[in-house]
Each structure stands twice: as C-alpha cells, then as structure tokens.
Design a protein around this motif. Structure first.
Motif, PDB file in Angstrom:
ATOM      1  N   TYR A 106     -58.106 -50.616  -9.060  1.00 41.02           N
ATOM      2  CA  TYR A 106     -58.579 -50.099  -7.771  1.00 41.02           C
ATOM      3  C   TYR A 106     -60.021 -50.520  -7.486  1.00 41.02           C
ATOM      4  O   TYR A 106     -60.667 -49.949  -6.611  1.00 41.02           O
ATOM      5  N   VAL A 107     -60.514 -51.513  -8.210  1.00 37.46           N
ATOM      6  CA  VAL A 107     -61.931 -51.868  -8.067  1.00 37.46           C
ATOM      7  C   VAL A 107     -62.270 -52.338  -6.662  1.00 37.46           C
ATOM      8  O   VAL A 107     -63.404 -52.142  -6.185  1.00 37.46           O
ATOM      9  N   ASP A 108     -61.319 -52.915  -5.947  1.00 39.54           N
ATOM     10  CA  ASP A 108     -61.596 -53.394  -4.587  1.00 39.54           C
ATOM     11  C   ASP A 108     -61.761 -52.260  -3.587  1.00 39.54           C
ATOM     12  O   ASP A 108     -62.197 -52.493  -2.448  1.00 39.54           O
ATOM     13  N   GLN A 109     -61.417 -51.045  -3.962  1.00 41.48           N
ATOM     14  CA  GLN A 109     -61.569 -49.893  -3.075  1.00 41.48           C
ATOM     15  C   GLN A 109     -62.864 -49.122  -3.313  1.00 41.48           C
ATOM     16  O   GLN A 109     -63.176 -48.186  -2.570  1.00 41.48           O
ATOM     17  N   VAL A 110     -63.625 -49.506  -4.340  1.00 44.93           N
ATOM     18  CA  VAL A 110     -64.836 -48.771  -4.697  1.00 44.93           C
ATOM     19  C   VAL A 110     -65.939 -49.046  -3.688  1.00 44.93           C
ATOM     20  O   VAL A 110     -66.231 -50.194  -3.350  1.00 44.93           O
ATOM     21  N   ARG A 111     -66.559 -47.981  -3.174  1.00 44.77           N
ATOM     22  CA  ARG A 111     -67.698 -48.111  -2.264  1.00 44.77           C
ATOM     23  C   ARG A 111     -68.949 -47.423  -2.820  1.00 44.77           C
ATOM     24  O   ARG A 111     -70.058 -47.744  -2.418  1.00 44.77           O
ATOM     25  N   ALA A 112     -68.777 -46.477  -3.691  1.00 41.23           N
ATOM     26  CA  ALA A 112     -69.905 -45.703  -4.213  1.00 41.23           C
ATOM     27  C   ALA A 112     -70.683 -46.513  -5.248  1.00 41.23           C
ATOM     28  O   ALA A 112     -70.099 -47.279  -6.017  1.00 41.23           O
ATOM     29  N   PRO A 113     -71.999 -46.360  -5.291  1.00 39.44           N
ATOM     30  CA  PRO A 113     -72.777 -46.967  -6.375  1.00 39.44           C
ATOM     31  C   PRO A 113     -72.288 -46.440  -7.724  1.00 39.44           C
ATOM     32  O   PRO A 113     -71.934 -45.269  -7.865  1.00 39.44           O
ATOM     33  N   VAL A 114     -72.301 -47.316  -8.719  1.00 44.29           N
ATOM     34  CA  VAL A 114     -71.760 -46.974 -10.030  1.00 44.29           C
ATOM     35  C   VAL A 114     -72.762 -47.359 -11.114  1.00 44.29           C
ATOM     36  O   VAL A 114     -73.225 -48.509 -11.159  1.00 44.29           O
ATOM     37  N   PHE A 115     -73.087 -46.390 -11.960  1.00 43.11           N
ATOM     38  CA  PHE A 115     -73.904 -46.636 -13.155  1.00 43.11           C
ATOM     39  C   PHE A 115     -72.965 -46.701 -14.347  1.00 43.11           C
ATOM     40  O   PHE A 115     -72.135 -45.817 -14.558  1.00 43.11           O
ATOM     41  N   LEU A 116     -73.103 -47.762 -15.154  1.00 44.71           N
ATOM     42  CA  LEU A 116     -72.247 -47.969 -16.314  1.00 44.71           C
ATOM     43  C   LEU A 116     -73.103 -48.106 -17.566  1.00 44.71           C
ATOM     44  O   LEU A 116     -74.110 -48.815 -17.557  1.00 44.71           O
TER      45      LEU A 116
END
Length: 597
Positions: A508-518
C-alpha cells in the motif's frame, strides 16, 4: 532543565536455590545493561560483565558458585560464558567445542548439570553439560523449540514448542529419548512452566473452553487438570518451595493480579499488590514472593512480601525526570469484534481537543499496560494526548480476543485503532486532523500498514524496527520469528502468498501521504532492516516526507545512547510535520536502570 528519559529492565534477580543469599541481576553500568553478582547477606555487589553491547542473559547454578552469562553479538548469536560468583576465576566458555548459536533456554539440575538449548537455522540442539565440564549433545530437533526445565535429578528434560502444535510440550530423558508428548490444539494450547522443587512434577497451563487452567504432569500419573483453578484471561505461574502451592500471575484488562493457589484444594488466595502491573514475579527459596511492580506514574519497583534488602544504586542518578501533570483514564469503545479497551493520557495543562499519538504496542500478543512508559511521559510533555489501544490479538482479555483475526493479519487491528480514534474525535478529546501513530516492532508494522491502508485517518507515522515487507522479512528473520509467522498466517509465503501480500505495508506504499519516520537496527534478525530501507526509498521516489535512522543495534536494544539518538531525531521530525507539538527546547538525557527499590 534537562529531561531524564530512563530505560528499565524489568526482570527479577535470579537467586541460587541452595544458597539463597547469592543472586545475580541485570543492572546499569555506563548506560548499558550488565550482569552483577549480589551477596544478599553482606549487601555487596560486583559487576561481572562490561560488554560494549551490554548483557541481559544470566543464570546462577543451584549452589551459587558459578554465574552463566550469554556473550552474544547484536544479532543475538553467541556462546555461554562461566565466571565464579566469588570472582576467583575469569570468564571461560561453558561449551568450548560448540559453535555459536541463539539461546533457547537454560535449566539446571540440583547437582549443577546444565541443559542448554541453542538454535541455528535448522532448529534446536539440546546440550548437556556436567559439573566436571564434560559435555554431550542429547538431541537435535528440526523445528524451533526451547528448553523449559530439567528435573532436580537431571533425568527429565522438558522442551516447549508451538502451544497449539501436536508437540506443544515434549519430555525427554537425559539421554535424549522421548518420554512423553503433550499435544496442543487451536482451541487447546498448552504451556509447560517447570518442575516442582526436588521432584519430577511438571506445572503447566492449559487453555480450554476459553479459560486458562493449571495442570500437572508426572511420569507415573500423566497429565492431571486442576479445574478448580481456572482464569478467564492469560496467566503464568511458578512453584512455591513446598511443591504443593503455586504463585499465579494473571494479566487482566491492562493490570495484574497475584494469587497463592493450593493444587490439593480449591483454595485460591489473592496476594495484595498495588493497582498496576506486575511485570515479573517469583517465589524465592526462603518463601518470599518477589515481584516487579509499576503503574502509569511509577517506574518499575522491586518489591516483596518479606521486605527484602536491596543492593545499592551506585551511580544510578535520578530515577525520573520532571514529569508534567497528566490525566489518565480507561475507555471501552464498541468495535467490530466487541468492546475495545484503551488507555488515554492527556496533558493536565491543556483544555479542549489535543493532537494525539496512538502508541501502538507490539507482539501482536502483548498489551498496553497500566505501567510506566517514558515515551508516554515524553509525548505528554510535548502537549500531545497519548492513546494506547489493546486491539484484537492483545493478551489480558481472554483467548477469544487474542485469536480473533477475522479481517486478516494487521487489518483486524487497524479496524480497532480506527474505532477508538473515531470515538475520541467524537468526544472532543483529540483533533481529527492531528492523529499520529508510533510503534515499535509489530507496533511499527501496524503503523506502516495504517498509513497506507487508512491514509485519511493518520497524519504522521513513526515506525521503529518495523516490518515493511512481510515476505522479505520472513526470509530474512530468525527461526523463532518464522515459526510465529507460520502460525499467524497459516503457512509460509510459498503456501499462502496472498495473505502475506495483503498484510504487507509495501503493498500500500503508493497510498501513503503522511510523513513517515523510520528507524532500523543494523543487526535486527526479527525485523530485518533491508526491506524497511527499500520502503523508505519508495517513499522518497514518491516525494513523501520521510527520514530513515540507522542504529547500530539488534532488535532488543539495551544501549541507552541509541535511545537518546532516537528521541533526539524523532522529536524534531514531529515538530516539523505534526502541528501542535510543543517545542520548549528541552534537552533529553537518558539513563538505564534495574527496577528500583
């Protein structure tokens, strides 16, 4: 003012059965876990290890003469070392002719004969080491399993495996011959806990009809159920020295209870402990019930019913930072599978709806507790509400809740997170456009899955050592984790590829809009870093704001400086991408400590 952010290793000291005044415990030295010897009679302690990566696994032989500690690398592979309790000889290899492996249990007979479980890529190997130093391999198994205990005479060895499997518990003779097999099932899981002192009477917990019950097994009588002692939620237990009574620790609705149970009768007496969580409990050879207790406002405390004397806190520094006033309450929210329990903490100095961080527990079968969590303290300090949800799959709510995955792995849990979020938005507790997720391990996995599957709900994701691609993670993880995945999904990625794909955040990575810290750990064998790094690259390619932090660590990181680095990286990311987070310029100091007295 510096903010102290402490870590705690909430495990009881280990007491020598035949010399109860001798013990070993995990303490702090230079911001890392290390092993200490503790003479309870003289009140003196001595540091036994000084490893750069820290040390957390140790044992003490029944006579209190020899300390075992595990010398592992960041990936958890290593060898057992021996050192004299009194300090006359330095470390020496317990099994000098044996290759490195991952620890899978250590148990000792009354004469000091040790049964050691080590796992590799092919399964479990049982080693037997005699007090004279001689050693032999008792048995090798192809699948993941672990050593539970050996009886006092050194004649029976108990090995645990999948509690729902056909070989949930297996008893072997000292020569490695199979003596008995206790089978589990999907609705009848079985766990072995240990032999009664001086006997071959084995204590077990059996799940049946939705309850958790005590049982015993002996070579002559076989399995006996003690149906008078049943509990609606998860339990563990250990023996009293008399071999007739059992200490039961029950997890129930984010809190804990202790009971003294008589197996000969229906007597079941509660042991008075403060409201909160008991993280570890045991009956010591002198009959004292020792336990590690905590609640939301109190760091872990080492307690006992006999008022034990504790070793000094040499150089440990302050126990906590200056915590802001906070309000904490429990809520129950109707959800797709029943009422969902959540713990909500809000800043006392803030009125009206607040930005909210959903702190997602791992496991999946762990649970959020009424227990001190320094991350909660830190987030409340920034002005955020903190929500901890015990979604389906969590322990402490019974067998049906723990095994309820109707929407599939991950997706069931997202349904529950969304239901609690909506309730808090409707009640005016949190801001609808300011809800974030923060999780570690399986909680980090759920965070990544949620920002892809529910992009309209979450405005920020913080995932620490998560799973980003379940298929890649399966092939790169340890045998123990692969065994858990097979149980969770009903097979391997080759058997049920569609289940793994549906559960994978990368789908589902193409649907991600939120900033993400990894954040990834370089030597993590439970949640391998490479798939997470590839996930970050996909976010960058789509111009989704993200940051990837690499920590030189394994999955369970006991280096305090890594935790400082993590918090010092996460907070600026939140302040940049999550409106409403307070920035008071407060530096973070961090220390690590054993449970306080």
């Amino acid at each position: 003012m510096s903010r102290t952010f402490r870590l705690y290793y909430p495990v009881l000291p280990t007491i020598a059965e035949q010399t109860p005044h001798r013990a070993v415990y995990v303490g702090e030295a230079e911001d890392r876990c290390q092993i200490f010897a503790w003479n309870r009679r003289t009140g003196t302690t001595r540091q036994l290890t000084a490893r750069r990566a820290g040390t957390t696994r140790a044992a003490l032989d029944p006579a209190g003469e020899t300390v075992w500690w595990f010398d592992d690398d960041l990936a958890g592979t290593g060898r057992w070392q021996l050192v004299d309790f009194a300090g006359f000889t330095g470390p020496r290899l317990a099994l000098p002719e044996t290759a490195s492996g991952r620890p899978a249990g250590l148990a000792m007979a009354a004469d000091g004969t040790a049964v050691i479980g080590l796992t590799g890529e092919r399964g479990l190997t049982l080693h037997v080491r005699h007090p004279d130093g001689s050693h032999r391999v008792a048995r090798s198994l192809d699948d993941y399993a672990y050593v539970v205990d050996v009886d006092a005479a050194g004649q029976l060895i108990v090995v645990g495996a999948d509690p729902a499997g056909a070989d949930a518990v297996t008893v072997y003779t000292a020569d490695g011959e199979q003596s008995a097999v206790l089978a589990g099932g999907q609705d009848r899981r079985v766990w072995a806990l240990g032999f009664a002192p001086g006997t071959s009477r084995l204590l077990l917990v059996v799940e049946a009809d939705g309850d958790y019950r005590l049982a015993t097994w002996t070579p002559g009588d076989g399995l006996r159920h003690h149906d008078a002692h049943r509990f609606p939620t998860e339990i563990t237990a250990c023996w009293y020295p008399d071999g007739e009574h059992v200490l039961v620790r029950q997890d129930r609705h984010a809190e804990s209870r202790l009971y003294r149970v008589s197996l000969a009768t229906a007597d079941q007496a509660p042991i008075a402990v403060p409201t909160g969580s008991v993280l570890d409990a045991a009956v010591w050879p002198d009959g004292d019930v020792a336990y590690v207790w905590t609640d939301a406002a109190t760091p872990p405390q080492l307690c006992s019913t006999g008022g034990m004397a504790l070793p000094a806190e040499d150089g440990a520094g302050p126990r906590t930072g200056a915590a802001p006033a906070a309000r904490r309450r429990d809520i129950w929210v109707p959800g797709p599978g029943g009422d969902i329990h959540a713990l909500v903490t809000t800043p006392a100095d803030r009125t009206g709806p607040a930005p909210a961080v959903f702190l997602v527990h791992g496991g999946p079968s762990e649970h959020a507790r009424n227990a001190y969590d320094p991350v909660v303290d830190l987030l409340v300090h920034t002005g955020c509400a903190v929500v901890r949800v015990n979604y389906r799959g969590s322990s402490g709510y019974g067998a049906a809740w723990r095994s309820d995955f109707p929407a599939g792995v991950g997706h069931t849990q997202l349904e529950d997170l969304a239901a609690v979020r909506q309730r808090l938005v409707d009640d005016g507790v949190v801001l609808a456009d300011r809800t974030a997720l923060w999780g570690h391990s399986w909680g980090g996995y759920l965070t990544l899955l949620a920002v892809g599957v529910q992009p309209d709900l979450w405005r920020l994701g913080i995932a620490v050592t998560p799973i980003a691609d379940y298929i890649a993670a399966f092939h790169g993880s340890s045998p123990a984790v692969r065994a858990l995945d097979r149980k969770l999904f009903g097979g391997t990625p080759d058997d049920v590829p569609e289940r793994y794909l549906r559960a994978s955040p990368v789908t589902y990575v193409d649907q991600v809009r939120a900033p993400v810290f990894l954040a990834v750990a370089t030597d993590d064998v439970r949640c391998p870093p490479e798939p997470v790094e590839q996930y970050a690259a996909l976010l960058t390619r789509r111009s989704v704001p993200n940051r990837l932090l690499r920590l030189h660590a394994g999955h369970e990181d006991v280096d305090a400086r890594n935790h400082v680095a993590l918090m010092q990286a996460v907070l600026p990311f939140m302040q940049r991408h999550f409106d409403g987070v307070r920035d008071e310029g407060t530096p973070i100091a961090l220390a690590l400590a054993r449970p306080a007295g």
